[in-house]
Design an enzyme around this catalytic site. Sequence first.
Site, PDB file in Angstrom:
ATOM      1  CB  ALA A 119      -8.198   8.531   0.061  1.00 18.41           C
ATOM      2  CG  HIS A 179       3.606   9.579   0.502  1.00 19.36           C
ATOM      3  ND1 HIS A 179       2.394   8.870   0.764  1.00 19.36           N
ATOM      4  CD2 HIS A 179       4.191   9.485  -0.650  1.00 19.36           C
ATOM      5  CE1 HIS A 179       2.415   8.153  -0.393  1.00 19.36           C
ATOM      6  NE2 HIS A 179       3.473   8.490  -1.281  1.00 19.36           N
TER       7      HIS A 179
END
Length: 217
Positions: A55, A80
């Site tokens: 995002a 991540h």
Amino acid sequence: MEIFQSLIPEVVKFCSTAILLIVTNPVDIMTYVCLKISGLPSSSVIGTGTVLDTARFRYLLSQKFQIDPRSLHAYIIGEHGDSEVPVWSKVNISGMHLLDETWEEGKQIDPQLQNIFAQVKNAAYEIIQRKGATSYAIGLAVAQITQSILRNQNRVLTISSLINDIHGIQDVCLSLPAVVNRQGVTRVLNLSLNKTELQQLQHSSKILRQTIEQLNI
């Protein structure tokens, strides 16, 4: 891991059909730990993965090109964390690719684009330095994933899930675009990557695998 070992079996005991959404960092490792402890099918154990990173990536690119983020497609995959991978070869605006297919053959990415990825990768460090913790942005990512499940949206999100036999990766949880709906993860998309991106993704998976092997699950 010790907390999960006491917590997860109790959750599964009372709700054996649960879909577990893991937010705790390191999220890829904890998603794998939860999967092994719970005994649930891999489709029912999801990590927030790189949903937030993706995002942020789309937002910063959209700011540069002055378009709505919904009109731009781009992904951050892998861990991540520090070894996450920007899929430059698949960044596109209305089907028009941002980079041509030769960029991996020694062609440098624009420094402004490199800076965008650096901002994405280091965003959490900067937020923690300024306010002590991250909360709002990851909260929005959790809300998106939860809506995808509860509303059966069949949405493609870069969540963390168990990966086997994709790009030579085995038995590790990391982020690739996946379809998320009321059943959890219904399929992981086999995203085509160029040589550079493939090497980076495999490197990311090896880092995660090395950590997993140090755990006593």
